[in-house]
Design a protein around this motif. Structure first.
Motif, mmCIF file in Angstrom:
data_model
loop_
_atom_site.group_PDB
_atom_site.id
_atom_site.type_symbol
_atom_site.label_atom_id
_atom_site.label_comp_id
_atom_site.label_asym_id
_atom_site.label_seq_id
_atom_site.Cartn_x
_atom_site.Cartn_y
_atom_site.Cartn_z
ATOM 1 N N ARG A 88 -0.768 0.212 -14.828
ATOM 2 C CA ARG A 88 -0.089 1.513 -14.216
ATOM 3 C C ARG A 88 -0.556 1.783 -13.071
ATOM 4 O O ARG A 88 -0.141 2.677 -12.489
ATOM 5 N N ARG A 89 -1.574 1.054 -12.573
ATOM 6 C CA ARG A 89 -2.167 1.599 -11.219
ATOM 7 C C ARG A 89 -2.133 0.395 -10.084
ATOM 8 O O ARG A 89 -1.861 0.406 -9.330
ATOM 9 N N VAL A 90 -2.858 -0.849 -10.650
ATOM 10 C CA VAL A 90 -3.168 -1.862 -9.571
ATOM 11 C C VAL A 90 -1.914 -2.556 -9.106
ATOM 12 O O VAL A 90 -1.480 -2.594 -8.087
ATOM 13 N N LYS A 91 -1.154 -2.953 -10.048
ATOM 14 C CA LYS A 91 0.152 -3.785 -10.076
ATOM 15 C C LYS A 91 1.140 -2.986 -9.202
ATOM 16 O O LYS A 91 1.633 -3.336 -8.200
ATOM 17 N N PRO A 92 1.287 -1.696 -9.580
ATOM 18 C CA PRO A 92 2.230 -0.846 -8.787
ATOM 19 C C PRO A 92 1.877 -0.510 -7.330
ATOM 20 O O PRO A 92 2.546 -0.675 -6.331
ATOM 21 N N PHE A 93 0.164 -0.292 -7.134
ATOM 22 C CA PHE A 93 -0.290 -0.535 -5.873
ATOM 23 C C PHE A 93 0.062 -1.633 -4.970
ATOM 24 O O PHE A 93 0.425 -1.588 -3.914
ATOM 25 N N LEU A 94 -0.210 -2.750 -5.428
ATOM 26 C CA LEU A 94 -0.046 -4.123 -4.731
ATOM 27 C C LEU A 94 1.388 -4.391 -4.558
ATOM 28 O O LEU A 94 1.749 -4.803 -3.449
ATOM 29 N N ALA A 95 2.263 -3.730 -5.417
ATOM 30 C CA ALA A 95 3.723 -3.972 -5.207
ATOM 31 C C ALA A 95 4.104 -3.046 -3.771
ATOM 32 O O ALA A 95 5.104 -3.734 -3.056
ATOM 33 N N LYS A 96 3.651 -2.197 -3.864
ATOM 34 C CA LYS A 96 3.886 -1.107 -2.677
ATOM 35 C C LYS A 96 3.166 -1.753 -1.314
ATOM 36 O O LYS A 96 3.951 -1.676 -0.447
ATOM 37 N N LYS A 97 2.178 -2.336 -1.321
ATOM 38 C CA LYS A 97 1.532 -2.815 -0.175
ATOM 39 C C LYS A 97 1.762 -4.185 0.041
ATOM 40 O O LYS A 97 1.728 -4.479 1.528
ATOM 41 N N ASN A 98 2.159 -4.957 -0.796
ATOM 42 C CA ASN A 98 2.540 -6.333 -0.506
ATOM 43 C C ASN A 98 1.575 -6.937 0.342
ATOM 44 O O ASN A 98 1.978 -7.577 1.484
ATOM 45 N N PHE A 99 0.350 -7.027 0.135
ATOM 46 C CA PHE A 99 -0.465 -7.880 0.761
ATOM 47 C C PHE A 99 -0.397 -9.161 0.874
ATOM 48 O O PHE A 99 0.166 -10.002 -0.100
ATOM 49 N N ALA A 100 -0.588 -9.617 2.328
ATOM 50 C CA ALA A 100 -0.337 -11.327 2.286
ATOM 51 C C ALA A 100 -1.706 -11.872 1.721
ATOM 52 O O ALA A 100 -1.430 -13.060 1.552
ATOM 53 N N SER A 101 -2.824 -11.208 1.888
ATOM 54 C CA SER A 101 -3.974 -11.800 1.410
ATOM 55 C C SER A 101 -4.024 -11.941 -0.002
ATOM 56 O O SER A 101 -3.277 -11.257 -0.799
ATOM 57 N N GLN A 102 -4.742 -12.939 -0.685
ATOM 58 C CA GLN A 102 -4.902 -13.203 -2.009
ATOM 59 C C GLN A 102 -5.684 -11.931 -2.596
ATOM 60 O O GLN A 102 -6.538 -11.373 -2.120
#
Lengths: 161, 200
Positions: A88-102
């Motif tokens: 509910r939090r981490v995956k949506p955040f990562l989807a939004k930010k789309n970081f290049a870093s691992q």
């Protein structure tokens, strides 16, 4: 039938594209320790952060810049968000930010057992950053405010080659 | 020239302190200095106000850190269990509200009322107290004995996320040790927490 299949497949594909990279989740520090022990000649910059940590989120763009600028620097963003907030939090955040870093998540629920194993000087406050190359390491319990500040901490590791 | 030297020296000192948050602050065995900080009711509170205290559970905490929020009920439970036995909880919010708006004194009053805090919840105005203790994060606990000697530093328990899955209740164990006249073991634990908010 085929249409449904195609639709479902398409949805899954787009979902996976939206969420970007897979989030690797480590349930124990023993498993996670490989992130701190890569002996591949690269400079590893391991940043401990969480979605709820405002100063952490603020400094991540500088780590992204650092990783993009230097081929021999590998940035790993270690989320210490709780495992029950991944979907509910981490995956949506990562989807939004789309970081290049691992990005990985350290879900070991007993920080008292592993904080010292990252670095004995760490109080447990985040943001915190561990830089290493081979056997040489340096730990920073602080915020970074620019790419230049991060370049300053990797500089000794570049020279040491 | 001398002033330049002094300026450079001060800068280096500043860097040394910034890069090493464990420098300064209390170690177990140190005597904590008293303070006088404004409570949510507007009155100033000091450790010496607790005339019959056998010890003190000083908790640096705040409104906004998710870890602190997860521990609110457990902090209250500590006070409910131990205040009558002579070990009151004294909570201190160390954050600069200009950096973290939700940690203003007014916001503290609101949160304390919502949660029914029945212990002092003090505002570290000017951020003078937390550096003396060496607190780096919220929550961060210091258990003192009746002579204000620091006996335990660290986490409340070993499982921030799930109060029902806690194995070791560090602070409770520390207070129980003090009650028996023993030194807490462990006397130092670590937990993840939010860095204390100061101006850059």
């Amino acid at each position: 039938m085929r249409i449904i299949f195609t639709t479902v497949f398409g949805l899954l594909l787009s979902a996976s594209l939206l969420t970007g990279q897979e989030l690797k989740v480590y349930d124990t520090f023993d498993e996670f320790e490989e992130v701190l022990k890569k002996d591949d000649g690269k400079i590893h910059v391991v940043n401990f952060w969480a979605t709820w940590c405002a100063p952490c989120v603020k400094e991540i763009p500088f780590f992204e810049e650092l990783g993009a600028k230097y081929d021999n620097v590998e940035v790993t963003l270690v989320s210490i968000d709780f495992k029950n907030t991944i979907d509910r939090r981490v995956k949506p955040f990562l989807a939004k930010k789309n970081f290049a870093s691992q990005v990985v998540l350290l879900g070991d629920p007993k920080p008292n057992d592993w904080i010292d194993r990252v670095d004995p000087s760490w109080s447990g406050a985040i943001p915190a950053t561990y830089v290493y190359r081979g056997d040489t390491a340096q730990f920073y319990e602080q915020e970074f405010h620019s790419l230049a500040e991060l370049e300053a901490i990797i500089h000794p590791f570049i020279k040491s080659k | 020239m001398k002033s330049l030297f002094t300026a450079v020296f001060m800068c280096l000192m500043g860097l040394a302190i910034a890069n090493n948050p464990t420098s300064g602050g209390y170690q177990v065995g140190d005597v904590a200095t008293d303070f006088s900080l404004k409570n949510i009711d507007g009155k100033f509170v000091s450790l010496s106000d607790f005339k019959d205290a056998k010890g003190y559970i000083v908790v640096f905490t705040c409104n906004t850190c998710p870890y602190a929020v997860m521990y609110e009920d457990r902090i209250k439970a500590l006070h409910d269990k131990y205040a009558d036995q002579g070990y009151p909880v004294i909570a201190i919010n160390p954050n600069d509200p200009e950096v973290k708006e939700g940690d203003s004194w007014d916001a503290m009053k609101v949160r304390a009322k919502e949660k029914g805090f029945d212990f002092p919840y003090l505002f570290d105005a000017g951020q003078m107290v937390f550096p003396q203790y060496g607190a780096t994060k919220t929550p961060h606990v210091y258990v003192l004995d009746s002579d204000k000697v620091v006996k335990y530093i660290g986490a409340i328990d070993d499982n921030p996320q799930d109060a029902t899955a806690v194995g070791d209740k560090y602070v409770e164990a520390a207070v129980e040790s003090l009650k028996m006249g023993k030194s807490p073991d462990p006397s130092l634990t670590k937990a993840i927490g939010c860095s204390i908010k100061v101006k850059a």
